[in-house]
Design an enzyme around this catalytic site. Structure first.
Site, PDB file in Angstrom:
ATOM      1  N   LYS A 170       0.966  -1.057  -0.010  1.00 16.79           N
ATOM      2  CA  LYS A 170       0.132  -0.085   0.075  1.00 16.79           C
ATOM      3  C   LYS A 170       0.708   1.167  -0.125  1.00 16.79           C
ATOM      4  O   LYS A 170       0.504   2.025  -0.641  1.00 16.79           O
ATOM      5  CB  LYS A 170      -0.827  -0.027   1.289  1.00 16.79           C
ATOM      6  CG  LYS A 170      -1.764   1.238   1.338  1.00 16.79           C
ATOM      7  CD  LYS A 170      -2.747   1.483   0.488  1.00 16.79           C
ATOM      8  CE  LYS A 170      -3.486   3.048   0.218  1.00 16.79           C
ATOM      9  NZ  LYS A 170      -4.466   3.174   1.453  1.00 16.79           N
ATOM     10  N   LYS A 239       0.472  12.556   4.872  1.00 16.63           N
ATOM     11  CA  LYS A 239       0.801  11.584   5.732  1.00 16.63           C
ATOM     12  C   LYS A 239       1.230  10.197   5.334  1.00 16.63           C
ATOM     13  O   LYS A 239       2.584   9.423   5.744  1.00 16.63           O
ATOM     14  CB  LYS A 239      -0.278  11.292   6.575  1.00 16.63           C
ATOM     15  CG  LYS A 239      -0.229   9.834   7.828  1.00 16.63           C
ATOM     16  CD  LYS A 239      -1.555   9.358   7.761  1.00 16.63           C
ATOM     17  CE  LYS A 239      -1.653   8.052   6.884  1.00 16.63           C
ATOM     18  NZ  LYS A 239      -2.747   7.301   7.051  1.00 16.63           N
TER      19      LYS A 239
END
Lengths: 293, 293
Positions: A170, A239
């Site tokens: 991911k 982030k």
């Protein structure tokens, strides 16, 4: 099978609803009550605390924005691990570091429960349509047990490998999403400044080697409409890029484009662009270029 | 219609052959004789000098690697402009700066001939299949006259705007190609170092928001096979990124990702990777990471 779902945000709510629609007895939990009400209105169950979910469910899924939220929900005094019944399967769909996954995996083992990292890709559209890509790390036999649960939320479901592997895949995905987002910003800023027609340019680029799924997302629905309602917020992409940087440091891989984009996105968030959709990086690009003119 | 084609390289040769197959009386010209022979073996005409092409053809197309080559062929003493017959249409399919296009356009006007910038995208595969994207700048009535010629070589043919617009679109395309190429390098280096299976990762990424046509090109045919025969050489992509930098400076656009990638690619060429296919940037990435380990 009883499924708890913690984190009914832009992604979590439609994912939990798809579980409910697929026939799982699904209990939703969110920090703010409004989202829980929305879930209940569409037939979902609510009203159980995190500890109650841990004690009563067969599977608990978490889908939370920040790594600190994930840590809190799992390892807090009233968290999942403290109250988990034997045999519980915990699935974290948040995007966090492989290191945090591995730590939770080890703590789950000690508590006699199972843990999978299962971050998703596909955005709110994919979450609503139940067509998310899901990348899973952990034990394969645990993965096989919960496959029907994952299949209610996604389409391209891959068992990647040991704990942390799902998040590694991911984060690599997000690295490309971040770089491609900035490629779009620079391309369309250049086009605008040179005086090309952006719609015409999009038509050329999407039919050429410049095509990316990120451009196909960012241009027609956001940049062309000058509308940056998320979607996926720029601060979340930022982030993720920061998480990738940590992973790359551990892996001793130089991120040239990745670092330059990460620094830029952190500045964009500091300058107040974080709540825009990630495609709003284009708006930040234009504002910066304007200063130079 | 008599068409001259100057520059029978990896791109030019199949393009010229497609003109011949489409029924245009096509004359090929190349610096090295070997390529001319190849063209003649497949039925093309050869044997005319650049000045003779300029004096005898209706259309002359150039497809050359470097801006200096283009300038030489057009403005040299034995070049196209010096010998051009009235009404000649010149089409440059090379990738150069919009500024050079505009300069040749003005010189062509003075010589009573027409000039179009018509850079292409789609690689050798597209050149062979006659499915290139062609981005055209210049006068629209001239574009309309040569449209059948362009249609013999490409599929997505766009009249972009005034002289230099075709190259502007192409350079923006190359900016994205360059950035996406480096995104692939960093993603697969990270995957390898973390220990993921690259084929599995490709399957995940190509079905997610990380997808790009560049990744779909670079991974299966080059990176997975560890084979970097061009295709499109890294040194040419580097040349294009340098052209983009010049355009961005004139347009006062900050290229954050673009600049970091451009600097890296220039180092790769200096370190001897220039003759690899552009996907060989991944090999350079691995070599650099290795030094750090």
């Amino acid at each position: 099978m009883k499924v708890g779902f913690i984190g009914l945000g832009n992604m979590g709510l439609p994912m939990a609803l798809n579980l409910h629609k697929a026939g799982f007895e699904t209990y939703g939990k969110n920090r703010s009550e409004g989202k829980e009400k929305k879930f209940a209105e569409q037939g979902g169950n609510i009203g159980l605390s995190i500890s109650e979910l841990a004690a009563q469910m067969d599977v608990v899924i978490t889908c939370l924005p920040m790594p600190a939220d994930v840590e809190g929900v799992y390892t807090g005094a009233d968290g999942l691990l403290a109250s988990a019944k034997k045999g519980l399967i915990l699935i974290d769909c948040s995007t966090v570091s492989p290191g945090l996954n591995q730590q939770l995996f080890a703590q789950a083992e000690q508590a006699g429960v199972s843990f999978l990292d299962a971050p998703v890709s596909g955005g709110t559209t994919g979450a609503e349509a139940g067509t998310l890509s899901i990348m899973v790390g952990g034990k394969e036999e645990v993965f096989n047990k919960v496959k029907p649960v994952l299949e209610a939320m996604g389409k391209n479901i891959t068992f990647v490998g040991p704990s942390g592997s799902g998040s590694a895949a991911k984060l690599i995905n997000q690295l490309m999403v971040g770089i491609h987002t900035q490629a779009v910003s620079e391309a369309y800023a250049l086009s605008k400044s040179f005086g090309l027609d952006s719609d015409m340019l999009f038509n050329i680029l999407t039919n050429s080697f410049a095509q990316s799924r990120i451009m196909d997302r960012h241009y027609p629905d956001f940049i062309a409409k000058e509308s940056y309602e998320p979607g996926f917020a720029l601060k979340l992409l930022t982030k993720d890029m920061n998480l990738v940087a940590g992973m790359a440091e551990e892996c001793k891989v130089n991120l040239t484009a990745g670092s330059s984009v990460r620094e830029l996105l952190n500045r964009a968030v500091a300058d107040g662009y974080g709540d825009l959709d990630m495609s709003g990086a284009y708006k930040y690009q234009l504002a910066n270029d304007e200063k130079q003119k």
